[in-house]
Design a protein around this motif. Structure first.
Motif, PDB file in Angstrom:
ATOM      1  N   LEU A  86       0.881  -1.127  -0.137  1.00  0.00           N
ATOM      2  CA  LEU A  86       0.191  -0.012   0.124  1.00  0.00           C
ATOM      3  C   LEU A  86       0.800   0.989  -0.024  1.00  0.00           C
ATOM      4  CD1 LEU A  86      -2.664  -0.953  -0.088  1.00  0.00           C
ATOM      5  CD2 LEU A  86      -1.420  -2.681   1.624  1.00  0.00           C
ATOM      6  N   GLN A  89       2.330   6.096  -3.690  1.00  0.00           N
ATOM      7  CA  GLN A  89       2.961   5.789  -5.093  1.00  0.00           C
ATOM      8  C   GLN A  89       2.607   4.999  -5.993  1.00  0.00           C
ATOM      9  OE1 GLN A  89       7.284   6.430  -4.607  1.00  0.00           O
ATOM     10  NE2 GLN A  89       7.244   7.515  -2.778  1.00  0.00           N
ATOM     11  N   GLU A 115       7.861   7.284   7.014  1.00  0.00           N
ATOM     12  CA  GLU A 115       8.183   7.853   5.651  1.00  0.00           C
ATOM     13  C   GLU A 115       7.873   6.843   4.514  1.00  0.00           C
ATOM     14  OE1 GLU A 115       8.277  11.444   5.224  1.00  0.00           O
ATOM     15  OE2 GLU A 115       7.937  11.463   7.323  1.00  0.00           O
ATOM     16  N   TYR A 135      -3.717  11.218  -2.017  1.00  0.00           N
ATOM     17  CA  TYR A 135      -3.499  11.878  -0.742  1.00  0.00           C
ATOM     18  C   TYR A 135      -2.635  11.117   0.027  1.00  0.00           C
ATOM     19  CZ  TYR A 135      -7.400   8.648  -0.446  1.00  0.00           C
ATOM     20  OH  TYR A 135      -8.396   7.687  -0.602  1.00  0.00           O
ATOM     21  N   LEU A 137      -1.823   9.233   3.756  1.00  0.00           N
ATOM     22  CA  LEU A 137      -2.231   8.737   4.989  1.00  0.00           C
ATOM     23  C   LEU A 137      -1.067   8.643   5.988  1.00  0.00           C
ATOM     24  CD1 LEU A 137      -4.912   6.587   3.642  1.00  0.00           C
ATOM     25  CD2 LEU A 137      -5.494   8.697   4.705  1.00  0.00           C
TER      26      LEU A 137
HETATM   27  N1  SAH Z   1       6.778   9.468   2.345  1.00  0.00           N
HETATM   28  C1  SAH Z   1       5.743   8.585   1.609  1.00  0.00           C
HETATM   29  C2  SAH Z   1       4.173   8.571   2.183  1.00  0.00           C
HETATM   30  C3  SAH Z   1       4.417   7.950   3.383  1.00  0.00           C
HETATM   31  S1  SAH Z   1       3.013   7.409   4.251  1.00  0.00           S
HETATM   32  C4  SAH Z   1       5.773   9.162   0.040  1.00  0.00           C
HETATM   33  O1  SAH Z   1       5.800  10.464   0.142  1.00  0.00           O
HETATM   34  O2  SAH Z   1       5.241   8.493  -0.743  1.00  0.00           O
HETATM   35  C5  SAH Z   1       3.198   6.174   5.283  1.00  0.00           C
HETATM   36  C6  SAH Z   1       2.523   4.910   4.715  1.00  0.00           C
HETATM   37  O3  SAH Z   1       1.095   5.082   4.644  1.00  0.00           O
HETATM   38  C7  SAH Z   1       3.122   4.480   3.204  1.00  0.00           C
HETATM   39  O4  SAH Z   1       4.107   3.619   3.372  1.00  0.00           O
HETATM   40  C8  SAH Z   1       1.630   3.463   2.855  1.00  0.00           C
HETATM   41  O5  SAH Z   1       1.918   2.280   3.114  1.00  0.00           O
HETATM   42  C9  SAH Z   1       0.533   4.211   3.368  1.00  0.00           C
HETATM   43  N2  SAH Z   1      -0.071   5.279   2.697  1.00  0.00           N
HETATM   44  C10 SAH Z   1      -0.150   6.648   2.757  1.00  0.00           C
HETATM   45  N3  SAH Z   1      -0.878   7.094   1.667  1.00  0.00           N
HETATM   46  C11 SAH Z   1      -1.550   6.163   1.145  1.00  0.00           C
HETATM   47  C12 SAH Z   1      -2.341   6.056  -0.090  1.00  0.00           C
HETATM   48  N4  SAH Z   1      -2.777   6.992  -0.635  1.00  0.00           N
HETATM   49  N5  SAH Z   1      -2.613   4.922  -0.720  1.00  0.00           N
HETATM   50  C13 SAH Z   1      -2.208   3.552  -0.153  1.00  0.00           C
HETATM   51  N6  SAH Z   1      -1.150   3.903   0.932  1.00  0.00           N
HETATM   52  C14 SAH Z   1      -0.960   4.867   1.603  1.00  0.00           C
END
Ligand code: SAH
Length: 252
Positions: A86, A89, A115, A135, A137
């Motif tokens: 999940l 990106q 992160e 977005y 999470l």
């Molecule tokens: N720094 C990373 C975000 C980390 S958020 C970036 O900018 O790409 C922390 C974790 O939340 C991620 O590793 C992922 O597993 C989950 N997550 C956050 N947003 C998500 C989304 N829109 N869809 C799926 N997983 C998400």
């Protein structure tokens, strides 16, 4: 279908999966959900799953060793297993992806935190990255719940009535038609006459038309991306003609 979920917060899942369709699917053994605590795959005293990023910068990154060990322990020597991460990106999750995975026997879902996770995990273990929306999470647990729920409803037998899944929004490329239930008149607001007419062909037609109208108004790109059947094409033309006429009348 067997779901395995790797997370640092295993307790989050128990309550959510203990209701409704997912609960029934577990009880009737249509699905099995195994939640694994990532910390069980650490060997140090502090059960550490994260560390500072190389190169500096804010926040923490999930370490590779516990994740490698966890994935290897869970999938064993199944080399063609689906290992989903999940991640914001990833590719946007939609009904078609849910339907694709509903045909699989096993899915392993990895929930990130902090992160995100060490890129070597992504490159070497993950078969697909999935995002549930544009977005960010704070963790992959809620996205994993979303994915398990959407897939489970599509496994034959999970919904009481088999037709429901076929007719829902997105399944046929359109939004669902409006639904009504008793009472037929509530505070002076009545349900559309045709629905209580008992004329099934007319009801079908009305629903097709309403689904097209709603989709056209709210999500026109869904209609662009879809091949309509002949009857839907006719309905669409007539809906468009009505809109045209309404516009013209407004102008005069
Ligand atoms: N720094 C990373 C975000 C980390 S958020 C970036 O900018 O790409 C922390 C974790 O939340 C991620 O590793 C992922 O597993 C989950 N997550 C956050 N947003 C998500 C989304 N829109 N869809 C799926 N997983 C998400």
């Amino acid at each position: 279908m067997r779901f395995d979920i790797i997370t640092i917060f295993p307790e989050i899942f128990s309550e959510v999966f203990d209701f409704g369709i997912v609960r029934r699917a577990v009880e009737t053994a249509l699905i099995q959900i195994n939640v694994h605590d990532l910390r069980d795959f650490t060997f140090d005293r502090h059960r550490q799953v994260d560390d500072r990023p190389f190169g500096g910068g804010a926040g923490m990154v999930m370490k590779p060793e516990p994740l490698f060990r966890a994935v290897e322990a869970v999938i064993g020597d199944e080399s063609d297993a689906n290992v989903l991460l999940l991640s914001p990106q990833g590719r946007l999750f939609d009904q078609a992806t849910a339907a694709k995975y509903a045909k699989e026997q096993r899915l392993l879902l990895i929930c990130g935190r902090y992160e995100g996770i060490d890129e070597r995990v992504v490159e070497n273990l993950i078969t697909e990255e999935i995002s549930i929306g544009n977005y960010v999470l704070s963790g992959g647990e809620i996205p994993a719940m979303v994915v398990v729920d959407a897939i489970t409803r599509l496994i034959p037998g999970a919904l009481g009535c088999e037709q429901s899944a076929e007719r829902e929004s997105f399944s046929n490329g359109l939004l669902d038609y409006p639904q009504y239930t008793r009472p037929a008149d509530y505070r002076g607001k009545s349900v559309p006459e045709v629905l209580i007419s008992g004329n099934h062909a007319e009801i079908e037609r009305w629903r097709r038309r309403k689904a097209i109208e709603k989709t056209l108004r709210r999500r026109p790109e869904l209609i662009r991306d879809r091949i309509l059947s002949e009857s839907e094409q006719r309905e669409l033309e007539s809906v468009l003609k009505n809109i045209d006429e309404a516009e013209t009348n407004k102008g005069t």
